[in-house]
Design an enzyme around this catalytic site. Structure first.
Site, PDB file in Angstrom:
ATOM      1  N   CYS A  83      -1.794 -23.049 -94.027  1.00 52.28           N
ATOM      2  CA  CYS A  83      -2.640 -24.159 -94.444  1.00 52.28           C
ATOM      3  C   CYS A  83      -2.237 -25.375 -93.617  1.00 52.28           C
ATOM      4  CB  CYS A  83      -2.391 -24.424 -95.930  1.00 52.28           C
ATOM      5  SG  CYS A  83      -3.238 -25.870 -96.585  1.00 52.28           S
TER       6      CYS A  83
ATOM      7  N   CYS B  20      -8.592 -26.251 -90.125  1.00 52.66           N
ATOM      8  CA  CYS B  20      -8.333 -25.895 -91.522  1.00 52.66           C
ATOM      9  C   CYS B  20      -8.509 -24.385 -91.587  1.00 52.66           C
ATOM     10  CB  CYS B  20      -9.344 -26.595 -92.434  1.00 52.66           C
ATOM     11  SG  CYS B  20      -9.385 -25.952 -94.130  1.00 52.66           S
TER      12      CYS B  20
END
Ligand code: DGL
Length: 272
Positions: free
Chosen positions: A75, A188
């Site tokens: 992440c 992302c």
């Protein structure tokens, strides 16, 4: 010292980290993988750094009880907010993070303009600002930053091809292409799952940069250096979620064609 046949822990705010897990599973098919989706607390993108640090430390503690040999922070937002805290709190643990692929994008662009799609949290973090400065000093590249509010939510809901998601992607991508960006960074880990929509919105001649494969290769290097590479395992994948068990099972099956065992984790196991 962990054993080479110990599992690899991988976590994300939700299902985005599956875009990293698929590369890890392909490159290191013998490794046992434990995936933690913090979907009960997703998205991370607009949360204060202190909350993300707390989540990352709790998830690492949970995975360490399962005797992982390394943790992959799959992440960008959590890496930017919490990788330093993870390394400080667990100095014995190998930690591999992800960051938006500014360096590969700078090498690819011909127009000298690179669009960066990421969460607001990633784009405003000190870690990202330093990376951007460092790459800008080495290459004549202008980075156009675009926070994609709400996009990770759509992907969490399983809406990777809906008209609403397509409109959102179009809204974020069109201004970057209008400013001559010829390279777009998927900053992302959720966004590779809407790659088709990004390509459609960007049009021909725009290159997309995803770092999932680079992260898997970095993980392999770290494991090899530490003598922790497993070559004789059966590549079992298990998953845990602070959100819905059935949603994570569906995501694994739909996005990766995998059917791991999935366990819902009570908030008490991974406290907020
Ligand atoms: N997948 C995450 C990232 O790479 C964050 C998405 C979110 O929870 O906002 O940044």
């Amino acid at each position: 010292m962990p054993a080479a046949d110990a599992p690899i822990g991988i976590f994300d705010s939700g299902i985005g980290g599956l875009s990293v897990l698929r590369h890890v599973h392909a490159l290191l098919p013998a490794e046992e993988l434990l995936y933690f989706a913090d979907s009960g607390f997703a998205p991370y993108g607009a949360k204060p750094e202190s909350v993300i640090v707390e989540r990352a430390l709790a998830i690492a503690a949970f995975l360490l009880k399962l005797r992982i040999k390394v943790i992959v922070v799959a992440c960008n937002t959590a890496t930017a907010a919490a990788i330093a805290a993870l390394r400080t709190h667990y100095p014995q643990l190998q930690v591999v993070g992800v960051e938006p692929g500014l360096k590969p994008a700078a090498a690819l662009t011909r127009s000298g303009k690179v669009g960066v799609l990421a969460t607001a949290g990633t784009l405003s973090s000190d870690k990202f600002l330093k990376l951007r400065q460092q790459v800008s000093e080495q290459a004549q590249v202008e980075f156009l930053l675009q926070a994609c509010n709400g996009l990770a939510d759509q992907i969490e809901k399983g809406e990777t091809a809906s008209p609403e998601t397509a409109r959102l992607v179009q809204r974020y991508v069109a201004p970057l292409v209008a400013q001559q960006a010829d390279t777009l960074v998927l900053g992302c880990t959720h966004y590779p799952f809407v790659e088709a929509l990004v390509r459609e919105a960007a049009g021909k001649g725009v290159t997309l940069v995803d770092t999932g494969d680079a992260v898997a290769r970095q993980l392999e290097r770290v494991l090899r250096q530490q003598g922790l590479l497993c070559t004789a395992g059966d590549g079992k994948v298990s998953a845990y979620t602070s959100g819905s068990r059935s949603a994570l099972m569906t995501a694994f099956s739909r996005l990766l064609g995998l059917q791991p065992t999935v366990e819902a984790v009570a908030a008490a196991v991974a406290p907020a």
